[in-house]
Design a protein around this motif. Structure first.
Motif, PDB file in Angstrom:
ATOM      1  N   VAL A 102      61.304 -48.709  75.208  1.00 25.51           N
ATOM      2  CA  VAL A 102      61.656 -49.625  74.117  1.00 25.51           C
ATOM      3  C   VAL A 102      61.879 -48.838  72.838  1.00 25.51           C
ATOM      4  O   VAL A 102      62.854 -49.062  72.109  1.00 25.51           O
ATOM      5  CB  VAL A 102      60.559 -50.702  73.938  1.00 25.51           C
ATOM      6  N   ARG A 103      60.990 -47.902  72.524  1.00 22.84           N
ATOM      7  CA  ARG A 103      61.162 -47.096  71.308  1.00 22.84           C
ATOM      8  C   ARG A 103      62.479 -46.311  71.345  1.00 22.84           C
ATOM      9  O   ARG A 103      63.195 -46.229  70.356  1.00 22.84           O
ATOM     10  CB  ARG A 103      59.997 -46.115  71.139  1.00 22.84           C
ATOM     11  N   ARG A 104      62.748 -45.744  72.470  1.00 23.03           N
ATOM     12  CA  ARG A 104      63.979 -44.947  72.612  1.00 23.03           C
ATOM     13  C   ARG A 104      65.211 -45.842  72.457  1.00 23.03           C
ATOM     14  O   ARG A 104      66.187 -45.477  71.794  1.00 23.03           O
ATOM     15  CB  ARG A 104      63.975 -44.257  73.975  1.00 23.03           C
ATOM     16  N   ALA A 105      65.166 -47.035  73.056  1.00 24.09           N
ATOM     17  CA  ALA A 105      66.294 -47.961  72.944  1.00 24.09           C
ATOM     18  C   ALA A 105      66.481 -48.420  71.509  1.00 24.09           C
ATOM     19  O   ALA A 105      67.609 -48.506  71.009  1.00 24.09           O
ATOM     20  CB  ALA A 105      66.084 -49.154  73.872  1.00 24.09           C
ATOM     21  N   LEU A 106      65.384 -48.711  70.820  1.00 21.10           N
ATOM     22  CA  LEU A 106      65.483 -49.140  69.424  1.00 21.10           C
ATOM     23  C   LEU A 106      66.014 -48.027  68.545  1.00 21.10           C
ATOM     24  O   LEU A 106      66.796 -48.266  67.608  1.00 21.10           O
ATOM     25  CB  LEU A 106      64.123 -49.619  68.920  1.00 21.10           C
ATOM     26  N   ARG A 107      65.617 -46.832  68.800  1.00 22.73           N
ATOM     27  CA  ARG A 107      66.093 -45.695  68.019  1.00 22.73           C
ATOM     28  C   ARG A 107      67.595 -45.512  68.224  1.00 22.73           C
ATOM     29  O   ARG A 107      68.338 -45.294  67.272  1.00 22.73           O
ATOM     30  CB  ARG A 107      65.346 -44.422  68.444  1.00 22.73           C
ATOM     31  N   ARG A 108      68.051 -45.627  69.453  1.00 25.52           N
ATOM     32  CA  ARG A 108      69.484 -45.489  69.733  1.00 25.52           C
ATOM     33  C   ARG A 108      70.277 -46.649  69.127  1.00 25.52           C
ATOM     34  O   ARG A 108      71.375 -46.470  68.625  1.00 25.52           O
ATOM     35  CB  ARG A 108      69.726 -45.433  71.233  1.00 25.52           C
ATOM     36  N   ARG A 109      69.716 -47.815  69.208  1.00 33.43           N
ATOM     37  CA  ARG A 109      70.417 -48.999  68.698  1.00 33.43           C
ATOM     38  C   ARG A 109      70.560 -48.936  67.193  1.00 33.43           C
ATOM     39  O   ARG A 109      71.595 -49.264  66.643  1.00 33.43           O
ATOM     40  CB  ARG A 109      69.653 -50.238  69.105  1.00 33.43           C
ATOM     41  N   GLY A 110      69.503 -48.491  66.501  1.00 31.22           N
ATOM     42  CA  GLY A 110      69.537 -48.412  65.039  1.00 31.22           C
ATOM     43  C   GLY A 110      70.397 -47.263  64.550  1.00 31.22           C
ATOM     44  O   GLY A 110      71.047 -47.343  63.517  1.00 31.22           O
ATOM     45  N   ALA A 111      70.504 -46.185  65.264  1.00 25.49           N
ATOM     46  CA  ALA A 111      71.248 -45.018  64.809  1.00 25.49           C
ATOM     47  C   ALA A 111      72.702 -45.084  65.239  1.00 25.49           C
ATOM     48  O   ALA A 111      73.527 -44.318  64.766  1.00 25.49           O
ATOM     49  CB  ALA A 111      70.605 -43.756  65.352  1.00 25.49           C
ATOM     50  N   GLY A 112      73.032 -45.934  66.140  1.00 21.94           N
ATOM     51  CA  GLY A 112      74.405 -45.999  66.630  1.00 21.94           C
ATOM     52  C   GLY A 112      74.582 -44.950  67.710  1.00 21.94           C
ATOM     53  O   GLY A 112      73.635 -44.322  68.156  1.00 21.94           O
ATOM     54  N   PRO A 113      75.842 -44.735  68.132  1.00 22.46           N
ATOM     55  CA  PRO A 113      76.054 -43.746  69.178  1.00 22.46           C
ATOM     56  C   PRO A 113      75.738 -42.354  68.657  1.00 22.46           C
ATOM     57  O   PRO A 113      76.089 -42.002  67.539  1.00 22.46           O
ATOM     58  CB  PRO A 113      77.525 -43.886  69.542  1.00 22.46           C
ATOM     59  N   ALA A 114      75.087 -41.611  69.457  1.00 26.69           N
ATOM     60  CA  ALA A 114      74.713 -40.256  69.052  1.00 26.69           C
ATOM     61  C   ALA A 114      75.946 -39.373  69.126  1.00 26.69           C
ATOM     62  O   ALA A 114      76.637 -39.335  70.133  1.00 26.69           O
ATOM     63  CB  ALA A 114      73.620 -39.728  69.967  1.00 26.69           C
ATOM     64  N   GLU A 115      76.254 -38.681  68.008  1.00 29.21           N
ATOM     65  CA  GLU A 115      77.395 -37.781  67.964  1.00 29.21           C
ATOM     66  C   GLU A 115      76.914 -36.355  68.181  1.00 29.21           C
ATOM     67  O   GLU A 115      75.905 -35.954  67.632  1.00 29.21           O
ATOM     68  CB  GLU A 115      78.092 -37.876  66.608  1.00 29.21           C
ATOM     69  N   PRO A 116      77.686 -35.580  68.924  1.00 26.74           N
ATOM     70  CA  PRO A 116      77.298 -34.185  69.080  1.00 26.74           C
ATOM     71  C   PRO A 116      77.532 -33.446  67.770  1.00 26.74           C
ATOM     72  O   PRO A 116      78.394 -33.815  66.986  1.00 26.74           O
ATOM     73  CB  PRO A 116      78.216 -33.678  70.193  1.00 26.74           C
ATOM     74  N   PRO A 117      76.786 -32.415  67.511  1.00 23.50           N
ATOM     75  CA  PRO A 117      76.982 -31.682  66.253  1.00 23.50           C
ATOM     76  C   PRO A 117      78.361 -31.019  66.247  1.00 23.50           C
ATOM     77  O   PRO A 117      78.883 -30.664  67.297  1.00 23.50           O
ATOM     78  CB  PRO A 117      75.863 -30.641  66.267  1.00 23.50           C
ATOM     79  N   PRO A 118      78.970 -30.878  65.086  1.00 26.79           N
ATOM     80  CA  PRO A 118      80.294 -30.270  65.010  1.00 26.79           C
ATOM     81  C   PRO A 118      80.254 -28.825  65.500  1.00 26.79           C
ATOM     82  O   PRO A 118      79.245 -28.149  65.411  1.00 26.79           O
ATOM     83  CB  PRO A 118      80.669 -30.337  63.527  1.00 26.79           C
ATOM     84  N   ALA A 119      81.385 -28.367  65.975  1.00 28.11           N
ATOM     85  CA  ALA A 119      81.480 -27.026  66.533  1.00 28.11           C
ATOM     86  C   ALA A 119      81.252 -25.971  65.471  1.00 28.11           C
ATOM     87  O   ALA A 119      80.753 -24.882  65.754  1.00 28.11           O
ATOM     88  CB  ALA A 119      82.832 -26.823  67.210  1.00 28.11           C
ATOM     89  N   ALA A 120      81.634 -26.246  64.230  1.00 27.61           N
ATOM     90  CA  ALA A 120      81.474 -25.263  63.163  1.00 27.61           C
ATOM     91  C   ALA A 120      80.011 -25.050  62.834  1.00 27.61           C
ATOM     92  O   ALA A 120      79.621 -24.003  62.343  1.00 27.61           O
ATOM     93  CB  ALA A 120      82.242 -25.714  61.926  1.00 27.61           C
ATOM     94  N   ALA A 121      79.223 -26.038  63.091  1.00 25.34           N
ATOM     95  CA  ALA A 121      77.797 -25.912  62.773  1.00 25.34           C
ATOM     96  C   ALA A 121      77.091 -24.993  63.747  1.00 25.34           C
ATOM     97  O   ALA A 121      76.061 -24.418  63.435  1.00 25.34           O
ATOM     98  CB  ALA A 121      77.139 -27.272  62.766  1.00 25.34           C
ATOM     99  N   ARG A 122      77.670 -24.828  64.925  1.00 24.12           N
ATOM    100  CA  ARG A 122      77.058 -23.935  65.894  1.00 24.12           C
ATOM    101  C   ARG A 122      77.549 -22.523  65.635  1.00 24.12           C
ATOM    102  O   ARG A 122      78.742 -22.278  65.547  1.00 24.12           O
ATOM    103  CB  ARG A 122      77.435 -24.346  67.315  1.00 24.12           C
ATOM    104  N   THR A 123      76.627 -21.598  65.533  1.00 23.25           N
ATOM    105  CA  THR A 123      77.009 -20.201  65.326  1.00 23.25           C
ATOM    106  C   THR A 123      76.388 -19.357  66.399  1.00 23.25           C
ATOM    107  O   THR A 123      75.314 -19.662  66.912  1.00 23.25           O
ATOM    108  CB  THR A 123      76.535 -19.697  63.949  1.00 23.25           C
ATOM    109  N   LEU A 124      77.038 -18.290  66.708  1.00 20.89           N
ATOM    110  CA  LEU A 124      76.525 -17.337  67.683  1.00 20.89           C
ATOM    111  C   LEU A 124      75.797 -16.231  66.944  1.00 20.89           C
ATOM    112  O   LEU A 124      76.190 -15.837  65.851  1.00 20.89           O
ATOM    113  CB  LEU A 124      77.675 -16.757  68.511  1.00 20.89           C
ATOM    114  N   PRO A 125      74.776 -15.670  67.536  1.00 15.64           N
ATOM    115  CA  PRO A 125      74.072 -14.587  66.862  1.00 15.64           C
ATOM    116  C   PRO A 125      74.946 -13.336  66.820  1.00 15.64           C
ATOM    117  O   PRO A 125      75.791 -13.111  67.674  1.00 15.64           O
ATOM    118  CB  PRO A 125      72.831 -14.366  67.724  1.00 15.64           C
TER     119      PRO A 125
END
Length: 135
Positions: A102-125
């Motif tokens: 229930v908590r997980r469902a409520l969190r998803r419902r309130g936040a909307g669809p989860a978007e993956p982080p943008p590609a630019a935000a990911r950096t390689l070491p």
């Protein structure tokens, strides 16, 4: 004269035997007194020892009763623990899992669809460099 010599010899022999018998009588009297005094002291001690043994037996009987009662209580506690675990264990796990869902469902419902982080935000070491300066 030989008769006189034999009579003196017998008199000396009889006197030695008399002394030996007197000493034997004294030793027997002392032994009798010793046995009497030991008996007078030992009889009360044996009575006290018998009473102590009876008291110890009564205490052991009480301890045995207590140990039996403790064993019964332990087995009852074990049975109660098993009953509580089987009665409430499964349902509690299910309630916890339901609450999590229930908590997980409520969190998803309130936040909307989860978007993956943008590609630019990911950096390689960055590649590692050796201390000698050679690659």
């Amino acid at each position: 004269m030989a008769g006189l010599l034999v009579a003196v010899f017998w008199a000396i022999l009889v006197s030695f035997l008399a002394v030996a018998l007197v000493r034997l009588a004294q030793a027997l009297r002392a032994a009798t007194e010793l046995v009497t005094s030991v008996t007078e002291r030992a009889v009360p001690l044996l009575g006290e020892a018998s009473q102590t043994v009876r008291s110890a037996q009564a205490q052991l009987d009480r301890v045995e009763t207590i140990a039996t009662d403790v064993q019964d209580v332990a087995s009852n506690a074990s049975a109660l623990s098993a009953t509580v675990a089987s009665t409430f264990g499964g349902p509690l796990v299910k309630v916890a899992a339901f609450g999590y869902g229930v908590r997980r469902a409520l969190r998803r419902r309130g936040a909307g669809p989860a978007e993956p982080p943008p590609a630019a935000a990911r950096t390689l070491p960055a590649p590692r460099r050796h201390p000698t300066g050679k690659d």
